[in-house]
Design a protein around this motif. Structure first.
Motif, mmCIF file in Angstrom:
data_model
loop_
_atom_site.group_PDB
_atom_site.id
_atom_site.type_symbol
_atom_site.label_atom_id
_atom_site.label_comp_id
_atom_site.label_asym_id
_atom_site.label_seq_id
_atom_site.Cartn_x
_atom_site.Cartn_y
_atom_site.Cartn_z
ATOM 1 N N LYS A 137 22.897 8.778 4.289
ATOM 2 C CA LYS A 137 24.123 8.653 5.088
ATOM 3 C C LYS A 137 24.000 7.522 6.100
ATOM 4 N N ILE A 138 22.837 7.427 6.740
ATOM 5 C CA ILE A 138 22.626 6.355 7.720
ATOM 6 C C ILE A 138 22.689 4.999 7.011
ATOM 7 N N LYS A 139 22.087 4.922 5.827
ATOM 8 C CA LYS A 139 22.106 3.679 5.041
ATOM 9 C C LYS A 139 23.542 3.294 4.683
ATOM 10 N N GLU A 140 24.328 4.267 4.201
ATOM 11 C CA GLU A 140 25.732 3.998 3.841
ATOM 12 C C GLU A 140 26.514 3.486 5.046
ATOM 13 N N ARG A 141 26.318 4.143 6.182
ATOM 14 C CA ARG A 141 27.013 3.759 7.411
ATOM 15 C C ARG A 141 26.612 2.336 7.820
ATOM 16 N N TYR A 142 25.329 2.027 7.698
ATOM 17 C CA TYR A 142 24.841 0.679 8.035
ATOM 18 C C TYR A 142 25.555 -0.383 7.197
ATOM 19 N N PHE A 143 25.594 -0.195 5.870
ATOM 20 C CA PHE A 143 26.203 -1.209 5.014
ATOM 21 C C PHE A 143 27.723 -1.273 5.180
ATOM 22 N N ASP A 172 0.833 -1.201 0.000
ATOM 23 C CA ASP A 172 0.000 0.000 0.000
ATOM 24 C C ASP A 172 0.870 1.255 0.000
ATOM 25 N N PRO A 173 0.934 1.950 -1.147
ATOM 26 C CA PRO A 173 1.783 3.153 -1.223
ATOM 27 C C PRO A 173 1.318 4.291 -0.311
ATOM 28 N N ARG A 174 0.117 4.200 0.230
ATOM 29 C CA ARG A 174 -0.306 5.231 1.191
ATOM 30 C C ARG A 174 0.415 5.052 2.519
ATOM 31 N N LEU A 175 0.943 3.833 2.751
ATOM 32 C CA LEU A 175 1.621 3.548 4.012
ATOM 33 C C LEU A 175 3.132 3.436 3.864
ATOM 34 N N PHE A 176 3.581 2.944 2.704
ATOM 35 C CA PHE A 176 5.013 2.698 2.490
ATOM 36 C C PHE A 176 5.310 2.987 1.033
ATOM 37 N N LYS A 177 6.106 4.026 0.789
ATOM 38 C CA LYS A 177 6.268 4.532 -0.565
ATOM 39 C C LYS A 177 7.738 4.796 -0.868
ATOM 40 N N LYS A 178 8.134 4.465 -2.092
ATOM 41 C CA LYS A 178 9.507 4.736 -2.506
ATOM 42 C C LYS A 178 9.658 6.220 -2.816
ATOM 43 N N LEU A 179 10.749 6.791 -2.322
ATOM 44 C CA LEU A 179 11.044 8.193 -2.635
ATOM 45 C C LEU A 179 12.086 8.216 -3.748
ATOM 46 N N LYS A 180 13.353 8.245 -3.380
ATOM 47 C CA LYS A 180 14.418 8.149 -4.385
ATOM 48 C C LYS A 180 15.691 7.668 -3.730
ATOM 49 N N GLN A 181 16.685 7.333 -4.544
ATOM 50 C CA GLN A 181 17.972 6.830 -4.058
ATOM 51 C C GLN A 181 17.778 5.635 -3.128
ATOM 52 N N GLU A 182 16.800 4.773 -3.465
ATOM 53 C CA GLU A 182 16.507 3.574 -2.664
ATOM 54 C C GLU A 182 16.085 3.890 -1.231
ATOM 55 N N ILE A 183 15.568 5.081 -1.034
ATOM 56 C CA ILE A 183 15.013 5.454 0.276
ATOM 57 C C ILE A 183 13.492 5.413 0.164
ATOM 58 N N TRP A 215 15.971 -0.865 2.330
ATOM 59 C CA TRP A 215 15.881 -2.330 2.308
ATOM 60 C C TRP A 215 17.261 -2.956 2.470
ATOM 61 N N ASP A 216 17.282 -4.091 3.138
ATOM 62 C CA ASP A 216 18.482 -4.929 3.188
ATOM 63 C C ASP A 216 18.044 -6.334 2.788
ATOM 64 N N LYS A 217 18.388 -6.717 1.567
ATOM 65 C CA LYS A 217 17.998 -8.033 1.060
ATOM 66 C C LYS A 217 19.209 -8.961 0.961
ATOM 67 N N THR A 218 20.256 -8.676 1.731
ATOM 68 C CA THR A 218 21.483 -9.468 1.623
ATOM 69 C C THR A 218 21.362 -10.824 2.301
ATOM 70 N N ASN A 219 20.376 -10.976 3.178
ATOM 71 C CA ASN A 219 20.135 -12.277 3.820
ATOM 72 C C ASN A 219 19.004 -12.948 3.055
ATOM 73 N N GLU A 220 19.242 -14.158 2.558
ATOM 74 C CA GLU A 220 18.242 -14.830 1.740
ATOM 75 C C GLU A 220 17.016 -15.279 2.532
ATOM 76 N N LYS A 221 17.180 -15.476 3.844
ATOM 77 C CA LYS A 221 16.073 -15.979 4.659
ATOM 78 C C LYS A 221 15.045 -14.900 4.988
ATOM 79 N N GLU A 222 15.506 -13.690 5.192
ATOM 80 C CA GLU A 222 14.556 -12.634 5.562
ATOM 81 C C GLU A 222 14.878 -11.340 4.851
ATOM 82 N N THR A 223 13.834 -10.606 4.552
ATOM 83 C CA THR A 223 13.982 -9.291 3.948
ATOM 84 C C THR A 223 13.727 -8.268 5.038
#
Length: 113
Positions: free
Chosen positions: A101-107, A39-50, A68-76
């Motif tokens: 920046k937070i995303k970059e730091r996380y990865f 539901d894009p009213r609740l969760f919507k893509k903005l840009k730069q994978e944010i 998103w972090d999809k690096t683990n095959e068992k869970e998204t």
């Protein structure tokens, strides 16, 4: 069916802690629904994978930015980076930059492990 699981990074937790309990419940309820629907009213893509979790409660636009972090095959996983009260139509550029920046730091930290 649950499409993804949401985790809250430190800044998102701190933001939620500033809200009153009814508002927190509404935000968490919307995130729970977003995890199970597309539901894009609740969760919507903005840009730069944010993406943004969107909640309107008591006339207040609450936003939690996420990635998103999809690096683990068992869970998204979706990580909420931080939140803010939206006062203008567009998501402010500085909030998007902060999420990136937070995303970059996380990865970077994840890849070190």
């Amino acid at each position: 069916m649950q499409y993804f699981e949401t985790r809250f990074l430190e800044e998102a937790d701190k933001f939620l802690a500033t809200l009153d309990i009814k508002t927190i419940r509404k935000v968490l309820y919307n995130i729970d629904i977003a995890e199970q629907t597309n539901d894009p009213r609740l969760f919507k893509k903005l840009k730069q994978e944010i993406w943004e979790f969107r909640t309107l409660y008591a006339g207040i636009q609450i936003r939690l930015l996420a990635f998103w972090d999809k690096t683990n095959e068992k869970e998204t996983l979706v990580f909420a980076t931080h939140g803010f009260i939206k006062k203008v139509d567009k998501v402010p550029a500085n909030e998007l930059e902060r999420a990136c920046k937070i995303k970059e730091r996380y990865f970077e930290n994840k890849n070190k492990k």
